[in-house]
Design a protein around this motif. Structure first.
Motif, PDB file in Angstrom:
ATOM      1  N   LEU A   1       0.816  -1.197   0.000  1.00 14.95           N
ATOM      2  CA  LEU A   1       0.000   0.000   0.000  1.00 14.95           C
ATOM      3  C   LEU A   1       0.856   1.256   0.000  1.00 14.95           C
ATOM      4  N   SER A   2       2.121   1.142   0.411  1.00 13.57           N
ATOM      5  CA  SER A   2       2.951   2.328   0.511  1.00 13.57           C
ATOM      6  C   SER A   2       3.446   2.782  -0.850  1.00 13.57           C
ATOM      7  N   GLU A   3       3.685   1.865  -1.748  1.00 12.57           N
ATOM      8  CA  GLU A   3       4.245   2.243  -3.043  1.00 12.57           C
ATOM      9  C   GLU A   3       3.189   2.047  -4.124  1.00 12.57           C
ATOM     10  N   PRO A   4       2.567   3.126  -4.603  1.00 15.61           N
ATOM     11  CA  PRO A   4       1.445   2.983  -5.515  1.00 15.61           C
ATOM     12  C   PRO A   4       1.811   2.466  -6.886  1.00 15.61           C
ATOM     13  N   PHE A   5       3.051   2.661  -7.329  1.00 24.00           N
ATOM     14  CA  PHE A   5       3.403   2.290  -8.687  1.00 24.00           C
ATOM     15  C   PHE A   5       3.873   0.839  -8.799  1.00 24.00           C
TER      16      PHE A   5
ATOM     17  N   ALA B   1       9.141  16.129   5.466  1.00 20.57           N
ATOM     18  CA  ALA B   1       8.699  15.027   4.612  1.00 20.57           C
ATOM     19  C   ALA B   1       7.432  14.355   5.123  1.00 20.57           C
ATOM     20  N   LEU B   2       7.310  14.201   6.450  1.00 20.58           N
ATOM     21  CA  LEU B   2       6.174  13.447   6.990  1.00 20.58           C
ATOM     22  C   LEU B   2       4.832  14.094   6.668  1.00 20.58           C
ATOM     23  N   PRO B   3       4.633  15.408   6.855  1.00 17.73           N
ATOM     24  CA  PRO B   3       3.330  15.987   6.484  1.00 17.73           C
ATOM     25  C   PRO B   3       2.994  15.822   5.007  1.00 17.73           C
ATOM     26  N   VAL B   4       4.029  15.861   4.143  1.00 15.41           N
ATOM     27  CA  VAL B   4       3.765  15.661   2.716  1.00 15.41           C
ATOM     28  C   VAL B   4       3.229  14.253   2.470  1.00 15.41           C
TER      29      VAL B   4
ATOM     30  N   VAL C   1       9.287  10.891  -1.522  1.00 16.83           N
ATOM     31  CA  VAL C   1       7.996  10.806  -0.834  1.00 16.83           C
ATOM     32  C   VAL C   1       6.852  10.922  -1.827  1.00 16.83           C
ATOM     33  N   PHE C   2       6.976  11.851  -2.785  1.00 16.39           N
ATOM     34  CA  PHE C   2       5.891  12.053  -3.750  1.00 16.39           C
ATOM     35  C   PHE C   2       5.701  10.820  -4.634  1.00 16.39           C
ATOM     36  N   ARG C   3       6.800  10.194  -5.048  1.00 17.10           N
ATOM     37  CA  ARG C   3       6.682   9.055  -5.958  1.00 17.10           C
ATOM     38  C   ARG C   3       6.313   7.766  -5.249  1.00 17.10           C
ATOM     39  N   HIS C   4       6.823   7.584  -4.039  1.00 17.73           N
ATOM     40  CA  HIS C   4       6.680   6.279  -3.395  1.00 17.73           C
ATOM     41  C   HIS C   4       5.954   6.335  -2.059  1.00 17.73           C
ATOM     42  N   ARG C   5       5.420   7.474  -1.697  1.00 16.82           N
ATOM     43  CA  ARG C   5       4.588   7.634  -0.517  1.00 16.82           C
ATOM     44  C   ARG C   5       5.326   7.182   0.739  1.00 16.82           C
ATOM     45  N   PHE C   6       4.721   6.292   1.505  1.00  7.44           N
ATOM     46  CA  PHE C   6       5.268   5.932   2.803  1.00  7.44           C
ATOM     47  C   PHE C   6       6.523   5.083   2.697  1.00  7.44           C
ATOM     48  N   ALA C   7       6.639   4.287   1.642  1.00  5.83           N
ATOM     49  CA  ALA C   7       7.883   3.521   1.476  1.00  5.83           C
ATOM     50  C   ALA C   7       9.059   4.463   1.288  1.00  5.83           C
ATOM     51  N   GLY C   8       8.867   5.497   0.460  1.00  6.49           N
ATOM     52  CA  GLY C   8       9.929   6.476   0.271  1.00  6.49           C
ATOM     53  C   GLY C   8      10.245   7.243   1.536  1.00  6.49           C
ATOM     54  N   LEU C   9       9.209   7.609   2.307  1.00 10.49           N
ATOM     55  CA  LEU C   9       9.434   8.331   3.566  1.00 10.49           C
ATOM     56  C   LEU C   9      10.218   7.473   4.558  1.00 10.49           C
ATOM     57  N   VAL C  10       9.780   6.233   4.734  1.00 14.33           N
ATOM     58  CA  VAL C  10      10.402   5.360   5.734  1.00 14.33           C
ATOM     59  C   VAL C  10      11.873   5.126   5.430  1.00 14.33           C
ATOM     60  N   ILE C  11      12.154   4.644   4.219  1.00 13.21           N
ATOM     61  CA  ILE C  11      13.541   4.298   3.886  1.00 13.21           C
ATOM     62  C   ILE C  11      14.379   5.567   3.692  1.00 13.21           C
ATOM     63  N   GLY C  12      13.763   6.611   3.089  1.00 14.23           N
ATOM     64  CA  GLY C  12      14.508   7.847   2.861  1.00 14.23           C
ATOM     65  C   GLY C  12      14.970   8.499   4.146  1.00 14.23           C
ATOM     66  N   MET C  13      14.063   8.618   5.149  1.00 12.87           N
ATOM     67  CA  MET C  13      14.469   9.219   6.418  1.00 12.87           C
ATOM     68  C   MET C  13      15.501   8.356   7.139  1.00 12.87           C
ATOM     69  N   ALA C  14      15.388   7.040   6.986  1.00 14.16           N
ATOM     70  CA  ALA C  14      16.402   6.173   7.602  1.00 14.16           C
ATOM     71  C   ALA C  14      17.774   6.429   6.992  1.00 14.16           C
TER      72      ALA C  14
ATOM     73  N   LEU D   1      -0.528  13.374   1.194  1.00 15.79           N
ATOM     74  CA  LEU D   1      -0.769  12.568   0.002  1.00 15.79           C
ATOM     75  C   LEU D   1      -1.642  11.360   0.329  1.00 15.79           C
ATOM     76  N   ALA D   2      -1.367  10.724   1.468  1.00 16.08           N
ATOM     77  CA  ALA D   2      -2.172   9.570   1.872  1.00 16.08           C
ATOM     78  C   ALA D   2      -3.619   9.982   2.140  1.00 16.08           C
ATOM     79  N   GLU D   3      -3.797  11.124   2.801  1.00 17.13           N
ATOM     80  CA  GLU D   3      -5.151  11.615   3.069  1.00 17.13           C
ATOM     81  C   GLU D   3      -5.867  11.957   1.773  1.00 17.13           C
ATOM     82  N   HIS D   4      -5.121  12.548   0.831  1.00 17.21           N
ATOM     83  CA  HIS D   4      -5.714  12.879  -0.471  1.00 17.21           C
ATOM     84  C   HIS D   4      -6.161  11.612  -1.196  1.00 17.21           C
ATOM     85  N   GLU D   5      -5.324  10.595  -1.185  1.00 17.35           N
ATOM     86  CA  GLU D   5      -5.693   9.341  -1.838  1.00 17.35           C
ATOM     87  C   GLU D   5      -6.877   8.684  -1.131  1.00 17.35           C
ATOM     88  N   ARG D   6      -6.903   8.777   0.228  1.00 17.72           N
ATOM     89  CA  ARG D   6      -8.018   8.193   0.961  1.00 17.72           C
ATOM     90  C   ARG D   6      -9.329   8.890   0.620  1.00 17.72           C
ATOM     91  N   LEU D   7      -9.284  10.221   0.544  1.00 18.29           N
ATOM     92  CA  LEU D   7     -10.496  10.965   0.206  1.00 18.29           C
ATOM     93  C   LEU D   7     -10.925  10.684  -1.231  1.00 18.29           C
TER      94      LEU D   7
END
Length: 734
Positions: free
Chosen positions: A181-185, A281-284, A225-238, A288-294
């Motif tokens: 679910l984290s990586e939409p593509f 990065a986290l609010p972005v 973050v924009f391309r990969h959503r939460f997967a990008g956030l998690v690994i990128g911040m690490a 994005l997740a909230e936008h996709e949910r809506l």
């Protein structure tokens, strides 16, 4: 024994032990090697995600595993045992406080949960928990309120809070949203490419010690973050956190540009940079997740509305200001005989001439004043006759957001009701003449619930004559049991409401179903004086509906369920298996050389083969298992009653062994052999992936020479794309 009964929990505890121990070793060894305080404490945050998934009563093994992992790391480094135990207890308490706060506010986190709210609760609870626990650790190391106490508290609080924000959000997102679910593509190579870009950029920024280029980290991080959503956030911040802490503690990077910067100051600056990067990065990602949910909820709402409108018996329309129909429901064909394309333009000519002026005034008033309006008028059927329509219309803002308004129109055929109402206004003689020839029971009941009139059709339904019913109460005629079911509708009708409902009753030994319409009867002054009851037997309609439903889900040749029913059932079975932690088995059964049977013996023989195979499958499966024909010579069996690999293998072997049938053709027999591909899966899996794995197993079975079977075993940790399979006779492990 515990491992045998709860293998998933054991592996979780082992993984958490290794994770906390490894993170503790990394943080402590890096700090000691550089003779500086720990800049980023990730141990406590890493435990938040697993703890949030468990209620407090089941979290004890995870807490113990995390504590033992930290204690093992401290002992490997030669630290005092008692001090290590106390520090470990404080760490576990910190993680527990944050997880309890999140779980108490969000007992179950799913795709409909607003992660912005989760982040808010987690941030506040992390501040409180980190402050309390670091205060306790600092108090244990120094007397309060000395300068050393506050220095220790400051250093511990910053490293714990920053680590909780990064590792806590990472672990929470990983265990609640999942990587799929984290990586939409769904393209891992793109993720690896963008991660490499971020890693190279961050490393280059810290290698360029002469220039303060920290802002260069943000573009690739936000792109990730924009391309990969939460997967990008998690690994990128690490990646950013690890490179930043390692470079700073090794005295590398742009923080050295600060004049007379001490190691402690450089660590503070690194922590601020990591924290700001996370807050950027986290609010972005959350937005994005909230936008996709809506967007998903809007699509779901539109789909439900369209489904209801398309399948409703009422006519539903969206009418633009110029009279054009933006939408016309397919019920127009059944209601008026017109096609949708013929009704998209204004058709004033279809309104009865006597009603046109009145309806035009109603529409003009609605557009001028807004609100809602109800009108009854006549529309011309395509065959030439007129149909009475009861229309409900509401003026609303256009969903196209163009500043205009639209009329949402709902109309239903009320011709029968209007005719009855008109007939009631005529003389009693005319009423009897009409009512006695209507194929429905028409009755009048006064305010004391006594029948004053019943038409003759009642004799065909109940066998009673009107004379036997008139003068008796509804309780006496209908019986106590049926009267109790009708009493609620009687009260509503006596209150002035027109009520339509359905019920069932037994007459002459037959269970019949009826549709009843109770119409209030008022005098000239509007006072209630009784009600009229129109009752129609709809038993044959209900029987036809049930038969159509059965035919829609059954294969006519074999008597098994068809593909439509299987597609509906597999999703619900998989959801239940995930919910209750049960494995599921899917087996594809394919008749070997079925085309040659058709070519050699004819299609009649082929149909006999399919029928006998279907009957054999129906006898072999157990209650609760799904068996269906999903193609020409392809069958499927779905079971959630096989607890382990052994029972799954035995089931598939028995299925293959007992499906060998012989079909009599003339003086000889046609021997029918089967190839079976099955998958036994434990854990979350989609129906598409399950079908794909079973199809792969079937392909392996056919490649092995047909007349055999292959079973795939898929564990919880396997990815949905599958892994390289190791083969043994009749059995594959992935």
């Amino acid at each position: 024994m515990f491992f045998r009964h709860y293998p998933e929990r054991v592996w979780q505890c082992i993984a958490l032990f290794a994770l906390t121990g490894g993170l503790a070793l990394y943080s402590i060894m890096l700090a000691r090697a550089t003779h500086s305080p720990t800049s980023l404490w990730l141990v406590n945050g890493a435990m938040v995600g697993p703890l949030v998934r468990k209620p407090l009563s089941q979290a004890r093994p995870l807490l113990i595993s995390g504590f033992l992992g930290f204690l093992a790391a401290k002992q490997l480094l030669g630290d005092p045992f008692v001090a290590s135990v106390l520090l470990g207890l404080c760490n576990m308490l910190e993680a527990l406080l944050v997880s309890v706060a999140i779980r108490s506010r969000f007992p179950k986190i799913n795709s409909h949960t607003r992660f912005m709210n989760v982040a808010r609760v987690g941030l506040i609870s992390a501040l409180v928990a980190c402050g309390a626990c670091t205060f306790g650790v600092a108090s244990a190391q120094h007397f309060w309120p000395t300068l050393a106490f506050w220095e220790t508290f400051n250093s511990l609080f910053r490293s714990h809070f920053l680590g909780m924000v990064i590792a806590g959000s990472t672990s929470l997102i990983v265990v609640t949203k999942g990587w799929q679910l984290s990586e939409p593509f769904g393209r891992p190579w793109r993720l690896m490419r963008d991660l490499s870009l971020l890693a190279l950029t961050t490393a280059a920024v810290f290698c360029m010690s002469r220039f303060p280029l920290l802002f260069m980290v943000y573009p690739p991080l936000l792109l990730l973050v924009f391309r990969h959503r939460f997967a990008g956030l998690v690994i990128g911040m690490a990646i950013v956190a690890l490179i930043t802490t390692a470079a700073t503690m090794l005295d590398i990077g742009p923080f050295n540009l600060v004049h007379d910067a001490t190691p402690q100051l450089r660590i503070v600056m690194a922590q601020v940079f990591i924290g700001v990067s996370c807050l950027v990065a986290l609010p972005v990602a959350l937005a994005l997740a909230e936008h996709e949910r809506l967007q998903a909820r809007v699509r779901e709402s539109e789909l439900r509305y369209r489904m209801l409108a398309d399948n409703s018996g009422d006519l539903v329309m969206r009418i633009r200001p110029n009279g054009d129909r933006q939408y016309v429901s397919p019920s127009i064909r059944e209601l008026l005989g017109w096609e949708v394309s013929e009704f998209t333009k204004p058709r004033q000519d279809l309104i009865h001439p006597d009603d046109r002026e009145r309806i035009a005034d109603v529409v003009a008033t609605l557009r001028a004043e807004g609100g809602t309006v109800t009108a009854t008028y006549r529309l011309q059927h395509k065959e030439g006759h007129y149909v009475w329509i009861e229309a409900f219309a509401r003026l609303v803002a256009s969903p196209d957001n163009d500043g205009t308004t639209e009329i949402i129109y709902t109309g239903r055929d009320v011709t029968q009701r209007v005719l009855v109402e008109q007939a009631l206004q005529e003389s009693q003689a005319q009423l009897r003449t009409i009512a006695d020839n209507v194929p429905a029971v028409i009755a009048r009941v006064d305010m004391s619930e006594r029948y004053t009139y019943v038409n003759r059709f009642v004799e065909q339904v109940s066998g009673e004559t009107p004379a036997q019913m008139i003068g008796k109460t509804m309780r006496e005629v209908r019986g106590e049991l049926l009267y109790e079911r009708l009493k609620t509708y009687l009260k509503r009708a006596y209150a002035g409401e027109s009520v339509m409902f359905e019920y069932e009753a037994t007459y002459r030994g037959r269970l019949l179903q009826f549709q009843a319409h109770y119409v209030p009867d008022r005098d000239a002054e509007g006072r209630m004086r009784g009600l009229y009851a129109l009752t129609t037997e709809i038993t044959h309609i209900k029987n036809v509906e049930r038969e159509l439903l059965r035919l829609a889900h059954q294969d006519s040749l074999t008597g098994l369920s068809n593909r439509r029913y299987f597609n509906e059932r597999i999703s619900s079975v998989l959801r239940q298996c995930v919910q209750f932690g049960k494995p599921v088995l899917l087996a594809l059964v394919d008749i070997d050389n079925f085309k040659s049977i058709n070519d050699s013996h004819g299609h009649a023989t082929g149909d006999m083969v399919l029928s006998q195979v279907g009957q054999s499958l129906q006898r072999l499966v157990r209650e609760g298992e799904v068996v269906a024909r999903i193609g020409g010579d392809e069958f499927v069996v779905l079971s959630d009653n096989l607890a382990n690999e052994g029972s799954a293998d035995a089931f598939v072997h028995s299925l293959w062994e007992r499906l060998h049938v012989a079909v009599a053709v003339g003086t000889g027999n046609v021997d029918v052999c089967m190839s079976i591909g099955a998958v036994w899966c434990k854990g979350a899996v989609s129906d598409d992936v399950l079908m794909k794995l079973a199809d792969e197993a079937l392909y392996v079975a056919k490649a092995a020479g047909r007349d055999t079977y292959r079973l795939l075993i898929r564990s919880l940790q396997d990815s949905e794309s599958g892994a390289q399979a190791a083969s043994r006779p009749g059995h594959l492990q992935i």
